[in-house]
Design a protein around this motif. Structure first.
Motif, mmCIF file in Angstrom:
data_model
loop_
_atom_site.group_PDB
_atom_site.id
_atom_site.type_symbol
_atom_site.label_atom_id
_atom_site.label_comp_id
_atom_site.label_asym_id
_atom_site.label_seq_id
_atom_site.Cartn_x
_atom_site.Cartn_y
_atom_site.Cartn_z
ATOM 1 N N MET A 634 -11.156 -0.548 5.988
ATOM 2 C CA MET A 634 -10.165 -1.200 5.134
ATOM 3 C C MET A 634 -10.189 -0.567 3.744
ATOM 4 O O MET A 634 -10.903 -1.009 2.846
ATOM 5 N N PRO A 635 -9.406 0.495 3.543
ATOM 6 C CA PRO A 635 -9.361 1.145 2.226
ATOM 7 C C PRO A 635 -8.573 0.310 1.236
ATOM 8 O O PRO A 635 -7.830 -0.608 1.610
ATOM 9 N N ASN A 636 -8.721 0.639 -0.022
ATOM 10 C CA ASN A 636 -7.964 -0.053 -1.061
ATOM 11 C C ASN A 636 -6.519 0.436 -1.059
ATOM 12 O O ASN A 636 -6.250 1.639 -1.072
ATOM 13 N N ASN A 637 -5.586 -0.522 -1.014
ATOM 14 C CA ASN A 637 -4.158 -0.225 -1.161
ATOM 15 C C ASN A 637 -3.597 0.700 -0.083
ATOM 16 O O ASN A 637 -2.605 1.394 -0.315
ATOM 17 N N GLU A 638 -4.237 0.752 1.072
ATOM 18 C CA GLU A 638 -3.713 1.533 2.182
ATOM 19 C C GLU A 638 -3.943 0.771 3.483
ATOM 20 O O GLU A 638 -4.792 -0.107 3.558
ATOM 21 N N VAL A 639 -3.160 1.148 4.478
ATOM 22 C CA VAL A 639 -3.353 0.542 5.791
ATOM 23 C C VAL A 639 -4.665 1.042 6.387
ATOM 24 O O VAL A 639 -4.972 2.229 6.336
ATOM 25 N N GLY A 640 -5.444 0.118 6.945
ATOM 26 C CA GLY A 640 -6.692 0.474 7.603
ATOM 27 C C GLY A 640 -6.604 0.162 9.086
ATOM 28 O O GLY A 640 -5.521 0.053 9.654
ATOM 29 N N ILE A 641 -7.758 0.004 9.700
ATOM 30 C CA ILE A 641 -7.792 -0.280 11.137
ATOM 31 C C ILE A 641 -8.955 -1.212 11.434
ATOM 32 O O ILE A 641 -10.010 -1.134 10.793
ATOM 33 N N LYS A 642 -8.754 -2.104 12.384
ATOM 34 C CA LYS A 642 -9.841 -2.927 12.898
ATOM 35 C C LYS A 642 -9.884 -2.765 14.408
ATOM 36 O O LYS A 642 -8.866 -2.920 15.090
ATOM 37 N N PRO A 690 -3.895 -2.243 13.136
ATOM 38 C CA PRO A 690 -3.723 -1.840 11.735
ATOM 39 C C PRO A 690 -3.895 -3.035 10.805
ATOM 40 O O PRO A 690 -3.424 -4.145 11.103
ATOM 41 N N THR A 691 -4.595 -2.833 9.721
ATOM 42 C CA THR A 691 -4.820 -3.907 8.743
ATOM 43 C C THR A 691 -3.877 -3.689 7.574
ATOM 44 O O THR A 691 -4.004 -2.720 6.827
ATOM 45 N N ASP A 692 -2.932 -4.586 7.416
ATOM 46 C CA ASP A 692 -1.886 -4.425 6.411
ATOM 47 C C ASP A 692 -2.305 -4.996 5.065
ATOM 48 O O ASP A 692 -3.037 -5.991 4.980
ATOM 49 N N ILE A 693 -1.780 -4.394 4.025
ATOM 50 C CA ILE A 693 -1.996 -4.893 2.673
ATOM 51 C C ILE A 693 -1.306 -6.256 2.526
ATOM 52 O O ILE A 693 -0.158 -6.434 2.940
ATOM 53 N N GLY A 694 -2.013 -7.215 1.978
ATOM 54 C CA GLY A 694 -1.429 -8.538 1.762
ATOM 55 C C GLY A 694 -1.650 -9.516 2.893
ATOM 56 O O GLY A 694 -1.243 -10.673 2.803
ATOM 57 N N PHE A 695 -2.278 -9.067 3.987
ATOM 58 C CA PHE A 695 -2.567 -9.946 5.109
ATOM 59 C C PHE A 695 -4.073 -10.003 5.354
ATOM 60 O O PHE A 695 -4.788 -9.030 5.091
ATOM 61 N N ALA A 696 -4.515 -11.125 5.880
ATOM 62 C CA ALA A 696 -5.920 -11.242 6.259
ATOM 63 C C ALA A 696 -6.197 -10.311 7.436
ATOM 64 O O ALA A 696 -5.301 -9.951 8.202
ATOM 65 N N ALA A 697 -7.454 -9.922 7.580
ATOM 66 C CA ALA A 697 -7.829 -9.066 8.702
ATOM 67 C C ALA A 697 -7.551 -9.786 10.010
ATOM 68 O O ALA A 697 -7.714 -11.001 10.116
#
Length: 821
Positions: A634-642, A690-697
């Protein structure tokens, strides 16, 4: 020398069982090499001998002189070579408009070259010193002996070090860099360096002697580099007709060497097509050679003949390597351009085939381009590239799309290329640039696509740089004993929100050590399932295998809302207790992927689900979570992955590994593996979210259900449900719905009593809220349904229809508490 000389009779004994044509060709090559070694052929011609190699008719009544040869070469090249050199001032002006990085890159590299320092493959700033030795391999520190080329073992590094490194230098592609720097700066130091390198090379590499004559492909690339350099340095006072004349003799030797030692039966892959292109270059650019027309026709015949042999019907290169796919696309693109400049083929059917098959090569590269513009490095990567060079990253293949956009008028190529490539300028000149700029661009027709002959399946939900992408490899190992393939069957490469997350680690080396060569080819080095630490295809020598897994595609479905893939391979059937691996992937577009790995076996095995992360990611192991085992990045200000994996008796491990984006270069990169051990058949579900900015994991947990497995997924502002049936045809029954579809996904918004969306794969029946929705006599490939109030719109693989649902809401839905909690 005679003590190690190869006897042609001994060589012929190895040819038992070959065709007569192959015996004849190999016999001629063996005899030719033998006569060279005993001094009867292969020498540099004297002035008088060289004049006999020139077609006097080409000069009419004029005397054949060095000056006339020089003049005729440039007069021919004005029309017959790439048009960027017709108006060099315009070409330089346009090049200066490229980003500043490109110009600085050219000048800095050229200045270091004048000091004897080179970037070769993935090795940076290799120092060859002031006293230039063209037989020195700097990584191993070996000085390679000067002996006949046939006395070297091409695959042995003990005597020579890594030949890839020394050959890369001796391709002389750095002449291109010096040439661009010369045009930009008018500094004669770049011209004098070129001339000095050329003269010292000819002095140190007599025809047929030394490691630099071993590979005919290297001979071809060197000849091509020289021809480009002649055009760059035309105006230099240091580039004289005297030096040109001597170089012409060597180029004629290059042409004869290529003609005699083609890789028709030794390496009939990019070696053969690259050699043929070299012959075509020499044949068209030096028409005054008596053998020029023969070389042109021979190169042309080979390149036409290999179109159907090396390019599969769906456009995939037959050795299952994206790097060699790029090579092949470059070869045929340049062949097509040169053909156009040299009046093309007399056979319109062949010309049409050339254009069609070249576009198929480019189409594959188009569709496997990731959202960030890079290409997955699947299979072997030898680090080499075709001229012209540029400042682009080694994994950025879009230049060939930029050039293809102009040649074929393809706006979709332009869209994915993003911008004009430096290579396009050098290949097509000012007019090509204008054509690119005025071409209307548009996104490619397809999002997801299958390349069934090559075994590649691409899932994506858009063509923007923030979209999702996944590539699956379900092809067999490539042609020619799978020499350039890896044990990557059912492996994946993935980008989320435009960020490349999971990668193929590349190749790194052919020769440094057997352990490293084997590791980068192994199943452990790829994003697939490894059983008992073994590779799905059993490793053999550097370029072959003891066993080769056979892959089988069971299902591929691509629809607007979802993609579904299912494939299997038999690579582990060689075990005492045979095992078969099946991988299924459901992609909910603009959402996430659900991956199921199933191993059918009776034995006890150890399992490793491999996930190799991009070097720019920082994944962390979360551990056990709601019955699953999670990893997230979960990077800062970017889409990550779980990633959340459900499997018995398992857990995540962090391993040491590397990623190599270019031959000779490796970087430590995160490698996470889900490991478990079990007796009998095993099943793993992995949710890649994908982990979106502004949403909980995202949160995923399994809940009990009769007749299958069910998972609740809290994603963004939705409650989703995924149900898997074991495929025995019996329905999964709940108080809310009954279905016998093997894969079933439903989406429920918060506050709703009924799901508003359904995706189903492989089944015949579906009842919702007591109402029969689907009841089909034969298996349907898929069904999708969307609810609008009480109306359910349904589309299956066979029909489209709508039904009305009961007004009442179910209060006894077995999963309702789970979904709403």
């Amino acid at each position: 020398m005679t003590a190690t000389m190869a006897n042609p009779i001994d060589a012929l004994k190895k040819l038992k069982g070959r065709t007569w044509e192959e015996l004849r060709a190999r016999g001629e090559q063996a005899l030719s090499a033998y006569t060279e070694q005993i001094g009867l052929s292969g020498k540099l011609p004297s002035d008088e001998e060289f004049k006999q190699l020139i077609d006097k008719n080409y000069f009419g009544n004029s005397v054949i002189t060095k000056e006339n040869l020089y003049t005729q070469f440039y007069q021919n090249g004005y029309e017959k070579f790439f048009p960027s050199f017709r108006e060099r001032a315009k070409t330089v002006e346009i090049f200066r408009k490229f980003n500043e990085k490109a110009i600085i890159n050219v000048i800095e590299k050229a200045e270091r070259i004048t000091e004897g320092k080179f970037d070769l493959l993935g090795y940076l700033n290799l120092d060859f010193g002031a006293n230039f030795d063209w037989h020195y391999e700097p990584v191993s520190g070996k000085h390679i002996p000067l002996k006949h080329w046939k006395q070297f073992d091409e695959l042995d590094a003990e005597e020579t070090g890594d030949k890839k490194i020394i050959w890369e230098l001796n391709r002389h592609q750095h002449f291109f860099n010096l040439g661009v720097a010369y045009l930009l700066s008018n500094d004669e130091i770049f011209a004098t360096t070129f001339v000095q390198h050329l003269e010292s090379w000819m002095a140190q590499n007599p025809p047929g002697l030394g490691v630099n004559w071993v590979s005919s492909l290297e001979v071809s690339f060197r000849a091509i580099s020289w021809i480009w350099a002649f055009h760059f340095f035309r105006d230099s006072k240091y580039w004289t007709d005297e030096i040109f004349y001597k170089t012409l003799k060597f180029l004629h030797v290059h042409g004869r060497h290529l003609e005699k030692y083609l890789s028709t039966y030794y390496s009939p892959n990019t070696h053969l097509t690259g050699e043929a292109l070299g012959l075509y270059y020499i044949g068209t650019q030096f028409p005054f050679f008596k053998r020029a027309e023969h070389w042109r026709k021979l190169g042309e015949e080979i390149l036409f003949a290999e179109l159907d042999r090396q390019i599969l019907p769906d456009g995939v290169y037959f050795e299952q390597s994206t790097w060699y796919q790029r090579y092949t696309a470059d070869f045929y693109t340049q062949f097509l351009i040169l053909q156009t400049l040299n009046e093309g083929s007399a056979n319109p059917q062949l010309q049409e085939k050339l254009e069609r098959r070249t576009q198929q090569l480019l189409d594959f590269l188009l569709y496997v381009t990731r959202p960030d513009g890079t290409t997955p490095i699947i299979g072997d990567d030898d680090g080499g590239r075709m001229l012209p060079h540029s400042s682009a990253d080694s994994t950025d293949f879009r230049a060939v799309l930029s050039t293809g956009a102009v040649i074929f008028g393809r706006g979709d190529y332009k869209f994915v290329a993003g911008e004009l490539a430096e290579e396009t300028l050098w290949l097509l000149g000012f007019e090509g640039v204008k054509s690119f700029e005025t071409l209307r661009e548009f996104s490619p027709e397809r999002l997801s696509i299958a390349f069934p002959k090559g075994g590649y399946f691409v899932m994506r939900d858009g063509w923007e740089d923030t979209d999702n992408f996944l590539l699956i490899d379900c092809g067999n190992l490539g042609a020619m004993s799978g020499g350039h393939s890896h044990a990557d069957t059912l492996g994946i490469d993935m980008a989320a929100g435009g960020r490349t997350i999971l990668v193929d680690p590349g190749t790194y080396t052919y020769h440094e050590t057997k352990e490293l060569r084997d590791y980068f080819r192994s199943t452990s080095a790829h994003n697939t399932l490894c059983i008992d630490g073994k590779s799905s295809s059993e490793l053999g020598g550097k370029f072959n295998w003891q066993t080769m897994a056979q892959a089988n595609v069971k299902s591929w479905i691509s629809q607007d809302r979802f993609d579904f893939f299912e494939g299997t391979h038999d690579g582990y059937k060689r075990f005492e207790d045979p095992a078969t691996h099946t991988r299924s992937i459901l992609f909910l577009k603009n959402d996430y992927w659900i991956m199921r790995d199933y191993v059918e076996t009776l034995g006890e095995c150890e399992y490793g689900l491999n996930f190799h992360f991009n070097i720019k990611t920082q994944p962390e192991i979360i551990g056990e979570e709601n019955g699953g085992f999670a990893v997230q990045e979960m990077p800062n200000n970017e889409v990550g992955i779980k990633l959340t994996t459900f499997g018995d008796n398992g857990g995540w491990q962090r391993k040491e590994s590397w990623v190599s984006t270019c031959y000779g270069k490796r970087i430590n990169a995160p490698f996470l593996r889900f490991v478990s051990k079990g007796i009998g058949s095993q099943e793993f579900f992995t949710f890649m979210m994908p982990t979106d900015i502004g949403f909980a994991a995202p949160v995923i947990y399994e809940t009990e259900i009769i007749g299958g497995r069910a998972f609740v997924i809290k994603y963004r502002n939705y409650n989703d449900l995924f149900v898997f049936g074991d495929g025995n045809g019996q329905p999964i029954r709940t108080e809310f719905f009954d279905t016998n579809f093997r894969f079933m996904w439903a989406r429920l918004s918060y506050g709703e009593g009924l799901p508003e969306e359904f995706v189903m794969v492989d089944g015949t029946n579906f009842n919702l809220g007591g109402r029969e929705v689907i009841n089909y006599p034969n298996n349907l490939k898929f069904a999708v349904a969307r609810r609008l109030g009480t109306k359910l719109n349904v589309r299956t693989s066979e029909s489209v229809f709508s039904i009305s649902l009961p007004q009442k809401k179910s209060s006894t839905y077995i999963l309702k508490n789970s979904l709403q909690s």
